[in-house]
Write an enzyme that holds these catalytic residues in place. Structure first.
Site, PDB file in Angstrom:
ATOM      1  N   ASN A 190       0.810  -1.221   0.000  1.00 31.58           N
ATOM      2  CA  ASN A 190       0.000   0.000   0.000  1.00 31.58           C
ATOM      3  C   ASN A 190       0.842   1.269   0.000  1.00 31.58           C
ATOM      4  O   ASN A 190       0.397   2.297  -0.515  1.00 31.58           O
ATOM      5  CB  ASN A 190      -0.918  -0.033   1.239  1.00 31.58           C
ATOM      6  CG  ASN A 190      -1.468   1.327   1.572  1.00 31.58           C
ATOM      7  OD1 ASN A 190      -2.457   1.767   0.975  1.00 31.58           O
ATOM      8  ND2 ASN A 190      -0.831   2.043   2.504  1.00 31.58           N
ATOM      9  N   TYR A 246       3.301  10.408 -11.106  1.00 30.25           N
ATOM     10  CA  TYR A 246       2.495   9.487 -10.284  1.00 30.25           C
ATOM     11  C   TYR A 246       1.808   8.467 -11.194  1.00 30.25           C
ATOM     12  O   TYR A 246       1.801   7.272 -10.909  1.00 30.25           O
ATOM     13  CB  TYR A 246       1.470  10.296  -9.482  1.00 30.25           C
ATOM     14  CG  TYR A 246       0.562   9.470  -8.606  1.00 30.25           C
ATOM     15  CD1 TYR A 246       1.015   8.955  -7.390  1.00 30.25           C
ATOM     16  CD2 TYR A 246      -0.758   9.198  -8.986  1.00 30.25           C
ATOM     17  CE1 TYR A 246       0.176   8.192  -6.582  1.00 30.25           C
ATOM     18  CE2 TYR A 246      -1.599   8.448  -8.180  1.00 30.25           C
ATOM     19  CZ  TYR A 246      -1.121   7.945  -6.977  1.00 30.25           C
ATOM     20  OH  TYR A 246      -1.960   7.186  -6.179  1.00 30.25           O
ATOM     21  N   VAL A 267      -9.954   8.793  -2.013  1.00 24.62           N
ATOM     22  CA  VAL A 267     -10.094   8.589  -0.568  1.00 24.62           C
ATOM     23  C   VAL A 267      -9.544   9.785   0.222  1.00 24.62           C
ATOM     24  O   VAL A 267      -8.440  10.275  -0.074  1.00 24.62           O
ATOM     25  CB  VAL A 267      -9.349   7.301  -0.147  1.00 24.62           C
ATOM     26  CG1 VAL A 267      -9.583   7.013   1.329  1.00 24.62           C
ATOM     27  CG2 VAL A 267      -9.792   6.117  -0.993  1.00 24.62           C
ATOM     28  N   LYS A 321       2.283   4.376 -11.258  1.00 22.58           N
ATOM     29  CA  LYS A 321       1.188   3.425 -11.024  1.00 22.58           C
ATOM     30  C   LYS A 321       0.955   2.526 -12.241  1.00 22.58           C
ATOM     31  O   LYS A 321       0.503   1.388 -12.072  1.00 22.58           O
ATOM     32  CB  LYS A 321      -0.090   4.173 -10.620  1.00 22.58           C
ATOM     33  CG  LYS A 321       0.012   4.833  -9.240  1.00 22.58           C
ATOM     34  CD  LYS A 321       0.236   3.819  -8.103  1.00 22.58           C
ATOM     35  CE  LYS A 321       0.091   4.431  -6.725  1.00 22.58           C
ATOM     36  NZ  LYS A 321       0.346   3.471  -5.634  1.00 22.58           N
ATOM     37  N   LYS A 326       2.053  17.043  -4.459  1.00 29.03           N
ATOM     38  CA  LYS A 326       0.819  17.831  -4.626  1.00 29.03           C
ATOM     39  C   LYS A 326       0.852  18.508  -5.996  1.00 29.03           C
ATOM     40  O   LYS A 326       1.930  18.824  -6.523  1.00 29.03           O
ATOM     41  CB  LYS A 326       0.718  18.908  -3.531  1.00 29.03           C
ATOM     42  CG  LYS A 326       0.702  18.337  -2.120  1.00 29.03           C
ATOM     43  CD  LYS A 326      -0.627  17.687  -1.779  1.00 29.03           C
ATOM     44  CE  LYS A 326      -0.614  17.086  -0.387  1.00 29.03           C
ATOM     45  NZ  LYS A 326      -1.355  15.849  -0.270  1.00 29.03           N
TER      46      LYS A 326
HETATM   47  P1  NAP Z   1      -1.189   8.671   2.666  1.00 27.98           P
HETATM   48  O1  NAP Z   1      -2.256   9.003   3.614  1.00 27.98           O
HETATM   49  O2  NAP Z   1      -0.243   9.716   2.229  1.00 27.98           O
HETATM   50  O3  NAP Z   1      -0.381   7.421   3.261  1.00 27.98           O
HETATM   51  C1  NAP Z   1       0.707   6.887   2.592  1.00 27.98           C
HETATM   52  C2  NAP Z   1       1.396   5.892   3.493  1.00 27.98           C
HETATM   53  O4  NAP Z   1       2.541   5.368   2.796  1.00 27.98           O
HETATM   54  C3  NAP Z   1       1.928   6.536   4.780  1.00 27.98           C
HETATM   55  O5  NAP Z   1       1.811   5.629   5.840  1.00 27.98           O
HETATM   56  C4  NAP Z   1       3.381   6.797   4.444  1.00 27.98           C
HETATM   57  O6  NAP Z   1       4.226   6.873   5.571  1.00 27.98           O
HETATM   58  C5  NAP Z   1       3.662   5.546   3.654  1.00 27.98           C
HETATM   59  N1  NAP Z   1       4.921   5.598   2.909  1.00 27.98           N
HETATM   60  C6  NAP Z   1       5.342   6.514   2.009  1.00 27.98           C
HETATM   61  N2  NAP Z   1       6.589   6.232   1.606  1.00 27.98           N
HETATM   62  C7  NAP Z   1       6.978   5.121   2.274  1.00 27.98           C
HETATM   63  C8  NAP Z   1       8.159   4.346   2.311  1.00 27.98           C
HETATM   64  N3  NAP Z   1       9.237   4.667   1.583  1.00 27.98           N
HETATM   65  N4  NAP Z   1       8.192   3.237   3.092  1.00 27.98           N
HETATM   66  C9  NAP Z   1       7.127   2.895   3.840  1.00 27.98           C
HETATM   67  N5  NAP Z   1       5.993   3.609   3.890  1.00 27.98           N
HETATM   68  C10 NAP Z   1       5.923   4.713   3.109  1.00 27.98           C
HETATM   69  O7  NAP Z   1      -1.795   8.088   1.298  1.00 27.98           O
HETATM   70  P2  NAP Z   1      -3.077   7.157   1.002  1.00 27.98           P
HETATM   71  O8  NAP Z   1      -4.062   7.979   0.306  1.00 27.98           O
HETATM   72  O9  NAP Z   1      -3.462   6.397   2.220  1.00 27.98           O
HETATM   73  O10 NAP Z   1      -2.435   6.164  -0.072  1.00 27.98           O
HETATM   74  C11 NAP Z   1      -2.226   4.783   0.135  1.00 27.98           C
HETATM   75  C12 NAP Z   1      -2.054   4.121  -1.221  1.00 27.98           C
HETATM   76  O11 NAP Z   1      -3.240   4.288  -1.998  1.00 27.98           O
HETATM   77  C13 NAP Z   1      -0.936   4.741  -2.058  1.00 27.98           C
HETATM   78  O12 NAP Z   1      -0.250   3.721  -2.772  1.00 27.98           O
HETATM   79  C14 NAP Z   1      -1.680   5.654  -3.019  1.00 27.98           C
HETATM   80  O13 NAP Z   1      -0.944   5.883  -4.203  1.00 27.98           O
HETATM   81  C15 NAP Z   1      -2.931   4.832  -3.264  1.00 27.98           C
HETATM   82  N6  NAP Z   1      -4.090   5.594  -3.763  1.00 27.98           N
HETATM   83  C16 NAP Z   1      -4.654   6.569  -3.006  1.00 27.98           C
HETATM   84  C17 NAP Z   1      -5.762   7.236  -3.490  1.00 27.98           C
HETATM   85  C18 NAP Z   1      -6.476   8.298  -2.685  1.00 27.98           C
HETATM   86  O14 NAP Z   1      -7.452   8.870  -3.198  1.00 27.98           O
HETATM   87  N7  NAP Z   1      -6.081   8.575  -1.468  1.00 27.98           N
HETATM   88  C19 NAP Z   1      -6.276   6.941  -4.758  1.00 27.98           C
HETATM   89  C20 NAP Z   1      -5.663   5.944  -5.512  1.00 27.98           C
HETATM   90  C21 NAP Z   1      -4.576   5.260  -4.991  1.00 27.98           C
HETATM   91  P3  NAP Z   1       4.628   8.304   6.261  1.00 27.98           P
HETATM   92  O15 NAP Z   1       3.511   8.657   7.198  1.00 27.98           O
HETATM   93  O16 NAP Z   1       5.908   7.980   6.937  1.00 27.98           O
HETATM   94  O17 NAP Z   1       4.770   9.301   5.143  1.00 27.98           O
END
Ligand code: NAP
Length: 276
Positions: free
Chosen positions: A89, A193, A230, A197, A95
């Site tokens: 994940n 990005y 999300v 992906k 941004k």
């Molecule tokens: P988020 O709130 O920014 O959380 C991202 C998580 O990944 C955080 O726990 C972050 O840790 C961790 N992370 C980043 N770099 C890392 C590394 N090198 N090693 C280990 N952990 C790391 O983002 P999210 O929205 O929950 O996203 C989760 C996944 O869903 C991502 O792959 C994102 O691309 C995907 N996604 C999200 C959305 C959306 O709408 N939110 C849509 C499509 C896909 P830190 O707290 O230390 O930074």
């Protein structure tokens, strides 16, 4: 060595990863590992679940750091003799208004989202036990970015014979092309990005094929998915789904029943297989 089933979620101290751990704590019959690159953020998240009456275990994991990945690998091997569920994940996104030069954004984004995820897979996939599940969190943006690629690149990314090495070469070429400011001329879309992906979705298709070829009898199911839009630090407060709703498709794939023979090697959103 413990015979208890074990699930691991990368980047799960907040956002969708945290919600995936929360759901697995309620539904997965075994140990659930919340992992984070930063120990204190991880342990705080573990404590937050504890307050909800849920018991996750914590292990440090920075997917950018091969040593950290290998430490987790060795721990899982020693304590459990492998793992049953892996949810990749962890991910990052600049941004929209970030002024960091595009070539740097490309390098940094690909480093974590594609190369980091691939390194986790390289080290942990061999440990996944029969009937295990692997979920790679990609994004619908991978599909739209694919649509923005040249015909030639689209053909490569949709190919059923592309190898992991060829994919790595293409992802590396994207970063190099951005440094020379020729990425658009070379047929790439203008989204780091999105390309990262594409890498995650195509990697999943390749890995599923490899499992078919090398470990058919093990019935492991591996898929990529989009959680939806999300409300997290990544996507902001205007997004339509709560983190728990965003966790639904990844958790569905992580908990597919042991007699399921699919989905496998697919890209899903809202629990539905999408055309790649
Ligand atoms: P988020 O709130 O920014 O959380 C991202 C998580 O990944 C955080 O726990 C972050 O840790 C961790 N992370 C980043 N770099 C890392 C590394 N090198 N090693 C280990 N952990 C790391 O983002 P999210 O929205 O929950 O996203 C989760 C996944 O869903 C991502 O792959 C994102 O691309 C995907 N996604 C999200 C959305 C959306 O709408 N939110 C849509 C499509 C896909 P830190 O707290 O230390 O930074």
């Amino acid at each position: 060595m413990s015979n208890v089933p074990v699930a691991v979620v990368t980047g799960s101290n907040k956002g969708i990863g945290f919600a995936i751990v929360r759901a697995l704590c309620k539904q997965f019959p075994g140990d659930v590992y919340l992992t984070a690159r930063d120990r204190s953020r991880g342990q705080e998240a573990e404590a937050k679940l504890q307050e909800e009456g849920l018991h996750a275990l914590f292990h440090q994991l920075d997917i950018d750091d091969l040593q950290s990945i290998r430490a987790l690998r060795d721990f899982l091997k020693e304590k459990y003799g492998g793992l049953n569920v892996l949810v990749n994940n962890a991910g990052i996104a600049f941004k929209v208004h970030d002024t960091t030069p595009f070539a740097i954004q490309a390098e940094v984004t690909l480093k974590t989202n594609f190369f980091g995820t691939r390194n986790v897979c390289t080290e942990l996939l061999p440990l996944v036990k029969p009937y295990g599940k692997v979920v790679n969190v990609s994004s619908m943006v991978s599909s739209s970015a694919l649509g923005g690629c040249s015909r030639e690149l689209q053909q490569k990314f949709r190919s059923d014979t592309i190898t992991e090495e060829e994919l790595v070469e293409l992802m590396t070429k994207f970063v190099e092309d951005t440094k020379k400011s020729v990425h658009e001329k070379e047929g790439w879309p203008n989204t780091a990005y999105g390309v990262s992906k594409i890498g995650v979705t195509v990697l999943s298709r390749i890995q599923a094929r490899m499992l078919n070829e090398k470990r058919k009898g093990d019935h492991i199911l591996l898929n990529a998915c989009c959680p939806g839009w999300v409300r997290t630090d990544m996507a902001g407060p205007k997004a339509t789904k709560s983190p728990d709703e965003g966790a639904e498709t990844p958790v569905y794939l992580a908990l597919l029943p042991s007699d399921a023979d699919g989905p496998h090697g697919q890209f899903l959103s809202n629990k539905t297989v999408r055309t790649w």
